[in-house]
Design a protein around this motif. Sequence first.
Motif, short mmCIF file in Angstrom:
data_model
loop_
_atom_site.label_atom_id
_atom_site.label_comp_id
_atom_site.label_asym_id
_atom_site.label_seq_id
_atom_site.Cartn_x
_atom_site.Cartn_y
_atom_site.Cartn_z
N LYS A 120 0.86 -1.18 0.00
CA LYS A 120 0.00 0.00 0.00
C LYS A 120 0.90 1.22 0.00
O LYS A 120 1.74 1.38 0.88
N ILE A 121 0.70 2.09 -0.98
CA ILE A 121 1.40 3.37 -1.02
C ILE A 121 0.33 4.45 -0.92
O ILE A 121 -0.62 4.47 -1.70
N ILE A 122 0.50 5.35 0.03
CA ILE A 122 -0.44 6.46 0.17
C ILE A 122 0.35 7.75 0.02
O ILE A 122 1.30 7.99 0.76
N THR A 123 -0.02 8.54 -0.98
CA THR A 123 0.62 9.84 -1.16
C THR A 123 -0.34 10.92 -0.67
O THR A 123 -1.54 10.84 -0.92
N ILE A 124 0.21 11.87 0.05
CA ILE A 124 -0.61 12.97 0.56
C ILE A 124 -0.01 14.29 0.11
O ILE A 124 1.07 14.68 0.54
N SER A 125 -0.73 14.94 -0.79
CA SER A 125 -0.38 16.30 -1.22
C SER A 125 -1.24 17.24 -0.40
O SER A 125 -2.29 16.86 0.10
N ARG A 131 10.51 6.32 -6.36
CA ARG A 131 10.18 5.07 -7.07
C ARG A 131 10.84 3.86 -6.39
O ARG A 131 10.23 2.80 -6.30
N GLU A 132 12.07 4.04 -5.92
CA GLU A 132 12.74 2.93 -5.22
C GLU A 132 12.01 2.58 -3.93
O GLU A 132 11.83 1.40 -3.61
N CYS A 154 4.15 2.34 2.31
CA CYS A 154 4.53 3.55 3.04
C CYS A 154 3.53 4.67 2.80
O CYS A 154 2.63 4.55 1.96
N VAL A 155 3.73 5.76 3.53
CA VAL A 155 3.00 7.01 3.32
C VAL A 155 4.03 8.05 2.92
O VAL A 155 5.06 8.19 3.59
N ILE A 156 3.76 8.77 1.82
CA ILE A 156 4.67 9.80 1.35
C ILE A 156 3.92 11.13 1.33
O ILE A 156 2.88 11.24 0.68
N LEU A 183 4.30 8.56 -8.96
CA LEU A 183 3.81 7.17 -8.85
C LEU A 183 2.48 6.98 -9.58
O LEU A 183 1.71 6.08 -9.26
N ARG A 184 2.21 7.80 -10.58
CA ARG A 184 0.90 7.78 -11.24
C ARG A 184 0.55 6.44 -11.88
O ARG A 184 -0.63 6.11 -12.01
#
Length: 196
Positions: free
Chosen positions: A3-8, A89-90, A97-99, A108-109
Amino acid sequence: MKKIITISRQFGAGGGELGRRTADALGLPLYNKDLILRTAKASAGLTPEQVRRWDERVPTTFGFTQSLFDFYNRPLGDQLWEAQVKAIREIADHESCVIVGRNADHILREFDHCLRVFIHADLEWRFERMRTLMPDTPPDKLRADIKAVDRARSNYCTHYTGGRYADATHYDLTLSTSRLGMDAALDHILRAAQQI
């Protein structure tokens, strides 16, 4: 499954806090300013101080005596962007993670296991929140800083991704913390994270 969660986020809307709380709730590592140090290591010849200086800013005022160009004659900002893309990307290739920030939603689109979140809030709500967090900052300066950071993030996003900052079509979930509150916003993120 990863699970990757990106928060802008808009400045002062609580995206950093929601990133931390999301990572804690899900037991995932959080990458925000720590990513700057990873970026510096990934980019040959750049010191952490150089990375901090140019973080999320578009280099627009390079002079002829400017020495921060590599042998391809690219500004430091371009080197940082490329190093940042590689680092993000790595990370996403190897762990859940959460970015927070860093245009990770764009970088990461094409990742299927990624939830892209945008956190925004009314200007006055952000101002009041930041007054609590930064009580020694004069109100006029704080208002100016909020607008300046949003503008810098917008310019950075447009310059490096070709997209528009805060464009809802780039995200799976957009949340207004001034309308929902922080706890409800976190709830929405955690429920959406279960779907990826």
